[in-house]
Enzyme design. Structure first.
Site, PDB file in Angstrom:
ATOM      1  N   LEU A 253     -12.322   0.641  -6.041  1.00  0.00           N
ATOM      2  CA  LEU A 253     -11.394  -0.086  -5.907  1.00  0.00           C
ATOM      3  C   LEU A 253     -10.439   0.511  -7.404  1.00  0.00           C
ATOM      4  O   LEU A 253     -10.815   0.914  -8.133  1.00  0.00           O
ATOM      5  CB  LEU A 253     -11.834  -2.061  -6.436  1.00  0.00           C
ATOM      6  CG  LEU A 253     -12.997  -2.710  -5.381  1.00  0.00           C
ATOM      7  CD1 LEU A 253     -13.736  -4.054  -5.753  1.00  0.00           C
ATOM      8  CD2 LEU A 253     -12.074  -2.844  -3.906  1.00  0.00           C
ATOM      9  N   HIS A 254      -8.759   0.339  -6.410  1.00  0.00           N
ATOM     10  CA  HIS A 254      -8.046   1.345  -7.980  1.00  0.00           C
ATOM     11  C   HIS A 254      -6.468   0.571  -7.539  1.00  0.00           C
ATOM     12  O   HIS A 254      -5.821   0.176  -8.105  1.00  0.00           O
ATOM     13  CB  HIS A 254      -8.246   2.036  -7.751  1.00  0.00           C
ATOM     14  CG  HIS A 254      -7.566   3.336  -6.484  1.00  0.00           C
ATOM     15  ND1 HIS A 254      -8.566   2.837  -4.965  1.00  0.00           N
ATOM     16  CD2 HIS A 254      -6.101   3.604  -6.028  1.00  0.00           C
ATOM     17  CE1 HIS A 254      -7.106   3.999  -4.883  1.00  0.00           C
ATOM     18  NE2 HIS A 254      -6.579   4.846  -5.673  1.00  0.00           N
ATOM     19  N   ARG A 255      -7.066   0.060  -6.328  1.00  0.00           N
ATOM     20  CA  ARG A 255      -4.967  -0.090  -6.092  1.00  0.00           C
ATOM     21  C   ARG A 255      -4.684  -1.664  -6.139  1.00  0.00           C
ATOM     22  O   ARG A 255      -5.504  -3.135  -6.073  1.00  0.00           O
ATOM     23  CB  ARG A 255      -4.801  -0.365  -4.179  1.00  0.00           C
ATOM     24  CG  ARG A 255      -5.576   1.111  -3.513  1.00  0.00           C
ATOM     25  CD  ARG A 255      -4.558   1.109  -1.928  1.00  0.00           C
ATOM     26  NE  ARG A 255      -5.540   1.865  -1.347  1.00  0.00           N
ATOM     27  CZ  ARG A 255      -3.991   3.350  -1.425  1.00  0.00           C
ATOM     28  NH1 ARG A 255      -3.550   3.431  -2.121  1.00  0.00           N
ATOM     29  NH2 ARG A 255      -3.985   3.843  -1.116  1.00  0.00           N
TER      30      ARG A 255
ATOM     31  N   ASP B  26     -10.829   0.602  -1.550  1.00  0.00           N
ATOM     32  CA  ASP B  26      -9.441   0.535  -0.860  1.00  0.00           C
ATOM     33  C   ASP B  26      -8.885   1.807  -0.598  1.00  0.00           C
ATOM     34  O   ASP B  26      -7.596   2.100  -0.828  1.00  0.00           O
ATOM     35  CB  ASP B  26      -8.368  -0.577  -1.678  1.00  0.00           C
ATOM     36  CG  ASP B  26      -9.197   0.172  -3.413  1.00  0.00           C
ATOM     37  OD1 ASP B  26      -9.906   0.906  -3.384  1.00  0.00           O
ATOM     38  OD2 ASP B  26      -8.440  -0.974  -4.267  1.00  0.00           O
TER      39      ASP B  26
ATOM     40  N   ARG C 135      -8.799   2.401 -14.868  1.00  0.00           N
ATOM     41  CA  ARG C 135      -7.444   1.230 -14.480  1.00  0.00           C
ATOM     42  C   ARG C 135      -8.010   0.107 -14.212  1.00  0.00           C
ATOM     43  O   ARG C 135      -7.634  -0.639 -14.684  1.00  0.00           O
ATOM     44  CB  ARG C 135      -6.345   1.744 -12.912  1.00  0.00           C
ATOM     45  CG  ARG C 135      -5.798   0.668 -12.777  1.00  0.00           C
ATOM     46  CD  ARG C 135      -5.062   0.369 -11.870  1.00  0.00           C
ATOM     47  NE  ARG C 135      -4.057  -0.228 -10.823  1.00  0.00           N
ATOM     48  CZ  ARG C 135      -2.615  -0.034 -11.003  1.00  0.00           C
ATOM     49  NH1 ARG C 135      -2.282   0.741 -11.691  1.00  0.00           N
ATOM     50  NH2 ARG C 135      -2.496  -1.251 -10.746  1.00  0.00           N
TER      51      ARG C 135
END
Length: 362
Positions: A208-210, A282, A243
Site C-alpha cells: 500500500l502506498h497511494r 494498490d 511513506r
C-alpha cells in the site's frame, strides 16, 4: 544514434534494465548506437534505488541529478533544471523515458524544448483519474512524444484519440515482463523466509502506498485491521513503504497475521510474489507481474491504467473500501481463482523490438 535513457524511480529501473541489455546486444552486433544513463535521483532511498541497479545488473549511471524529494512542483522543477544542464553538456539524438513518474514528464519537456526527439516506453496507458499525478505525467509526456512504444493495442487506441500519428505508435509488449523473464532463474527467498515459516501458498503479499489508502492514519489502521481479520490462517507479508511507515509512526497495532518487513529488492520481491497465495496491492505494475506469474491479484483502486490485467490477467479491481475487499476476497476463497491468461506480446522480447525500431529510424 546517441540515446539518453532516463530513470527516476523503482518502476523505471525495472523497465530500463532490459532496454540497456537490448542496446548492448546490438552494439556487439556492430550497430552504430550508444547510450548515456541518467538517474534523476527521484527515489534516493537505497532500498528503492541502488538495490535495483545492483540486482538487475544495470550499469552505474553516467549522471545522478540527485533531486530527491519535494512537492510535485518542486521536484519536477528541480529535475528540469538539472536535466537541461545534463543535455547541454552531453548532447544526444534521442531521450528515452519510461513509465509515468515526475522524471518521465520533466525530462520529456526539457528534451523537446531543446529540439531533441522523445521516445516514451509504456505510452498511451490511461486511468481516466485526473487526481493521480501519474495521469497528468502520462498525458503531458504523450502530447510531445515522437516515438510511442505501447504494452497493448488499447494503449495505442488511447493515443489515436489524443491525436497521435498512427505511424509513430508501435505495439511492442511490456518491458517489465522482459525483466521478469530475464531474472526468474535468479529470484531468491528473503532472509526472513525461514524465520516467519513461510511456505509456497501459505501467505499473502500486501503493498500500500497511494494517498487514497494511506494518507489518513485512522482509515489506514482500519484497512490494515480489516485485512488482518479476513484472511483466515494465512500470513500477510507487508513490505512497508517509507511513506506508509511514516504515517503509522509509533502507533501500536494489534495485528495477528500481518508481518511488517522492509522494502524488498527486486529478486526477493519477485520470489515472494511467485510463491504467494495472492496479492493485495494498490500498485499498477504489480498487477502486470502477477498476471504473468498466474497469482490472483486484488487491486485497491477504483480504476486501472492496465485494463488488460483485468480482462485477460489475474487482476481484480476492488475499490478502496475494506467492505468491498472483504466481499470480493471472500468470493475468491469460496470459489477459487478465475481463469486467466497472458496478454499479447508479453513474451520477454519487447526491448529488442524497441531497439530494432529505433535503429530503423536512423
Amino acid at each position: 544514434m546517441k540515446i539518453t535513457i532516463v530513470a527516476g524511480a523503482r518502476p523505471n529501473f525495472i523497465k530500463i534494465a532490459p532496454i540497456i541489455k537490448a542496446i548492448e546486444k546490438k552494439q556487439n552486433e556492430g550497430a552504430n548506437l550508444s547510450y548515456r544513463l541518467v538517474h534523476t535521483g527521484q527515489h534516493y532511498d537505497k532500498n528503492l534505488s541502488d538495490t535495483f541497479f545492483e540486482e538487475l545488473n544495470i550499469p552505474h549511471p553516467n549522471a545522478n541529478l540527485e533531486v530527491k524529494s519535494g512537492s510535485q512542483s518542486v521536484q519536477t522543477a528541480a529535475i528540469m533544471i538539472a536535466f537541461e544542464q545534463e543535455l547541454l553538456q552531453n548532447p544526444c539524438d534521442l531521450v528515452l523515458v519510461v513509465g509515468d513518474v515526475n522524471s518521465t514528464m520533466a525530462c520529456a519537456i526539457v528534451a523537446k524544448k531543446l529540439n531533441i526527439k522523445v521516445t516514451h516506453v509504456e505510452a498511451g496507458i490511461r486511468s481516466g483519474d485526473m487526481t493521480m499525478p501519474e495521469e497528468i505525467n502520462r498525458i503531458v509526456t504523450d502530447s510531445i512524444t515522437d516515438y510511442f512504444f505501447t504494452t497493448s493495442t488499447w494503449a495505442g487506441e488511447n493515443l489515436l484519440k489524443y491525436g497521435a500519428d498512427a505511424s509513430s505508435i508501435h505495439f511492442v509488449g511490456n518491458v517489465m515482463i522482459d525483466t521478469l523473464y530475464q531474472n526468474l532463474n535468479r529470484i531468491t527467498a528473503p532472509s526472513f523466509w525461514n524465520e516467519f515459516k513461510l511456505e509456497t501458498g501459505n501467505y499473502i503479499i500486501l503493498t500500500l502506498h497511494r494517498p487514497a489508502n494511506v494518507d489518513e492514519e485512522k482509515s489506514l489502521i482500519n484497512l490494515l485491521e480489516g485485512i488482518d481479520k479476513m484472511v483466515g490462517d494465512k500470513k500477510i507479508v507487508f513490505p512497508i513503504h517509507p511513506r506508509t511507515k511514516a504515517i503509522l509512526g509509533e502507533t501500536h497495532l494489534e495485528l495477528k497475521n500481518i508481518l511488517f518487513v522492509e522494502p524488498q529488492g527486486y529478486l526477493n520481491f519477485m520470489f515472494l510474489i511467485k510463491n504467494s497465495f495472492a496479492v493485495i496491492t494498490d500498485s499498477g505494475g504489480i498487477s502486470e507481474e502477477t498476471t504473468v506469474l498466474g497469482i490472483p491479484c486484488f487491486t485497491m483502486r477504483n480504476n486501472t491504467e492496465r485494463p488488460e490485467t483485468q480482462t485477460i490477467g489475474t487482476n481484480t479491481l476492488v475499490g478502496t473500501s475494506i467492505e468491498n475487499l472483504e466481499k470480493i476476497f471472500g468470493d475468491f476463497l469460496l470459489n477459487g481463482p478465475r481463469k486467466a491468461g497472458i496478454p499479447e506480446l508479453w513474451d520477454g522480447k519487447a526491448s529488442e523490438r524497441i531497439i530494432a525500431i529505433l535503429l530503423s529510424k536512423i
